[in-house]
Scaffold this active site. Structure first.
Site, PDB file in Angstrom:
ATOM      1  N   ASN A 351       0.840  -1.199   0.000  1.00  0.00           N
ATOM      2  CA  ASN A 351       0.000   0.000   0.000  1.00  0.00           C
ATOM      3  C   ASN A 351       0.881   1.257   0.000  1.00  0.00           C
ATOM      4  O   ASN A 351       0.713   2.163   0.822  1.00  0.00           O
ATOM      5  CB  ASN A 351      -0.943   0.002   1.206  1.00  0.00           C
ATOM      6  CG  ASN A 351      -2.195   0.826   0.953  1.00  0.00           C
ATOM      7  OD1 ASN A 351      -2.375   1.400  -0.120  1.00  0.00           O
ATOM      8  ND2 ASN A 351      -3.059   0.887   1.945  1.00  0.00           N
ATOM      9  N   HIS A 387      -9.577   3.486   8.786  1.00  0.00           N
ATOM     10  CA  HIS A 387     -10.086   2.193   8.350  1.00  0.00           C
ATOM     11  C   HIS A 387     -11.487   1.901   8.883  1.00  0.00           C
ATOM     12  O   HIS A 387     -12.251   1.193   8.227  1.00  0.00           O
ATOM     13  CB  HIS A 387      -9.137   1.073   8.784  1.00  0.00           C
ATOM     14  CG  HIS A 387      -7.977   0.891   7.857  1.00  0.00           C
ATOM     15  ND1 HIS A 387      -6.821   1.609   7.975  1.00  0.00           N
ATOM     16  CD2 HIS A 387      -7.815   0.081   6.785  1.00  0.00           C
ATOM     17  CE1 HIS A 387      -5.978   1.244   7.019  1.00  0.00           C
ATOM     18  NE2 HIS A 387      -6.559   0.325   6.279  1.00  0.00           N
TER      19      HIS A 387
END
Length: 525
Positions: A351, A387
């Site tokens: 990521n 998240h």
């Protein structure tokens, strides 16, 4: 109608199908853009036309995926732009940036709270989490642009880049690969507020608005103005081949994950049958289940990268061999990830664009704390909140911090003993070579064990499920890492201050001590 029929025929959840089809539609849209628009157009409206194409196609895919929930991304994009507009109007861009940060982050968190279930949710909050970072970064770049206006430096970065490229072309030299990753180059500040229509295009870029990758508005503008290339009449070759490779590799990863998850479902960790297995078998199963949880991220990011390559926005200059590179928006360095020998290397390979975004917009801006560890904790807390609201995220990221801090300490402590393994003078010594390979394997196995162990709460999400899974292995990962950390604290330090300053570990070279990581929510396909 088509999605419903596919759902009935395959049994794959409808939203999973919409996600996959949306990513595949981006390939078709990118191909049309590449053929029709990635070339000089004999009109001053060329950038507007390219941007309009991105707006229309991006909104179309978003509506296909989100339906009426597209209103959430439209609201946040427009509100962010108007906050910047009024901040500029009153001469206080910093206030606009603060309000944008609060608005976008609060909107996302409320969305998580309203839509959250016990599982991963593929709904409007998935692309919204990507947009949240994009709009926060946009407003920060606009805030930073005020400093550019006050300075004597040139403000037209695109024009300067274009002129430099022309000079290189005329002299026969090729523009080399940028030192700073192309997704967030240096000097990405926005001295003036871009038009609203361009901001919408940036927010809904068809290859990246669903699951990333992140990149700056500066790159998007270079893309639609064609200043990304040294010669707009001569687009570098290789993008079709690299896009096909990305598509096939992404499909392979997802295919392997689909098969493997049938053998190693994460939910099995919660069963009495799992708890009754021998301890070593339980650890091995947990390792495999977490391994294939990572595989779906590698697959979906690699698949999505292909449309970015095909569109041309991923052009990353020329490598040392003189060949054009198209990995400018790669979100994972697959070989580096698969064979990493440290957690720091994982942070630098997984990521990557989200990590880079966090480093630039969160980690570095926490410099006022005066402590790198506090800045790292702040960045990790931000990512955990970003998240979602499930406790699994916070346990995962807190464990990640402790793991990396422990690794850093022991790398420094063991370095005098490991250094001879990498001394060029010992390159021909077969015994040293064997020891080095054994050491690298041990490091690879150790970091994967720590990484996969920390992945369990990220996947299980709920505290009661996490407790069941970790109870089955007696919380061994926590015991090992905290024991190692405690031992390092009580043992006497072996290094002098002078030696510490002179030493740069391999991991520090890889990641420059930035303890950040993150993933985008993606459910099994």
């Amino acid at each position: 109608m088509v999605v419903s029929k596919l759902n009935a025929a395959t049994g794959i959840p409808e939203q999973n199908l919409r996600l996959t089809l949306s990513i595949l539609f981006a390939y078709v849209i990118a191909l049309v853009y590449r053929i029709a628009l990635l070339r000089p157009l004999k009109t001053k409206w060329a950038p507007f036309i390219r941007n309009l194409y991105v707006v229309v196609t991006g909104l179309s895919i978003s509506f296909f995926f989100n339906g009426s929930d597209i209103k959430h991304s439209l609201i946040t994009t427009n509100v962010t732009w108007f906050l910047c507009y009024f901040g500029d109007l009153i001469g206080n861009r910093k206030l606009a940036c603060v309000l944008s940060f609060i608005f976008n982050f609060s909107y996302l968190l409320v969305g998580y709270y309203v839509t959250a279930t016990d599982e991963y949710d593929i709904d409007w909050t998935m692309p919204q989490c990507v947009l949240c970072l994009r709009m926060i970064g946009f407003s920060m770049d606009f805030m930073d642009g005020a400093k550019v206006l006050k300075s004597s430096a040139p403000v037209n970065a695109e024009k300067k880049t274009d002129e430099n490229n022309k000079i290189n072309t005329h002299s026969g030299a090729l523009p080399t690969r940028p030192i700073q990753p192309i997704s967030f180059e240096k000097n990405i500040q926005l001295p003036t507020l871009p038009p609203l229509i361009e901001t919408i295009g940036y927010a809904y870029f068809f290859g990246a608005f669903l699951i990333g990758p992140q990149f700056s508005f500066h790159l998007y503008r270079k893309f639609i103005t064609m200043t990304l290339y040294a010669d707009a009449n001569n687009i570098p070759t290789g993008s079709y081949r690299y896009a096909l490779k990305s598509f096939l590799l992404g499909a392979l990863y997802l295919g392997v994950q689909q098969i493997a998850v049938g053998f190693f479902p994460m939910s099995y960790l919660l069963t009495k049958e799992y708890a009754a297995k021998p301890f070593i078998n339980r650890l091995a199963y947990m390792w495999m289940a977490a391994k294939f949880s990572f595989t779906k991220y590698l697959g979906i990011w690699t698949l999505a990268e292909g449309s970015c390559i095909l569109s041309g926005i991923s052009f990353n200059g020329y490598g040392a061999s003189g060949n054009p590179e198209w990995n400018g928006l790669a979100n994972v360095e697959k070989m580096k990830f698969e064979f990493a020998t440290s957690l720091n290397q994982i942070v630098g390979a997984f990521n990557t664009n989200t990590n880079l975004w966090t480093k630039i917009y969160i980690f570095k801006r926490l410099i006022f704390l005066g402590n790198k560890n506090l800045s790292s904790l702040g960045a990790l807390l931000f990512l955990a909140l970003w998240h979602g609201v499930h406790p699994g995220y916070y346990l995962c990221f807190s464990l990640e911090y402790v793991d990396i801090e422990t690794e850093k300490r022991w790398v420094k402590r063991l370095e005098p003993y490991i250094k001879p393994l990498y001394d060029p003078k010992n390159a021909s010594d077969s015994t040293i070579t064997i020891l080095r390979r054994l050491y690298e394997f041990a490091c690879w196995f150790g970091q994967t064990c720590g990484l996969h162990y920390a992945m369990v709460p990220f996947e299980l999400l709920k505290w009661n499920k996490i407790v069941i899974a970790y109870n089955s292995v007696y919380w061994i990962g926590h015991i090992v890492v905290f024991t190692l950390l405690f031992i390092d604290m009580i043992l006497p330090k072996r290094r002098t201050k002078k030696a510490d300053k002179a030493t740069i570990t391999l991991d520090e070279k890889v990641n420059n001590d930035t303890y950040i990581n993150g993933t985008t929510k993606v459910k099994k396909q």
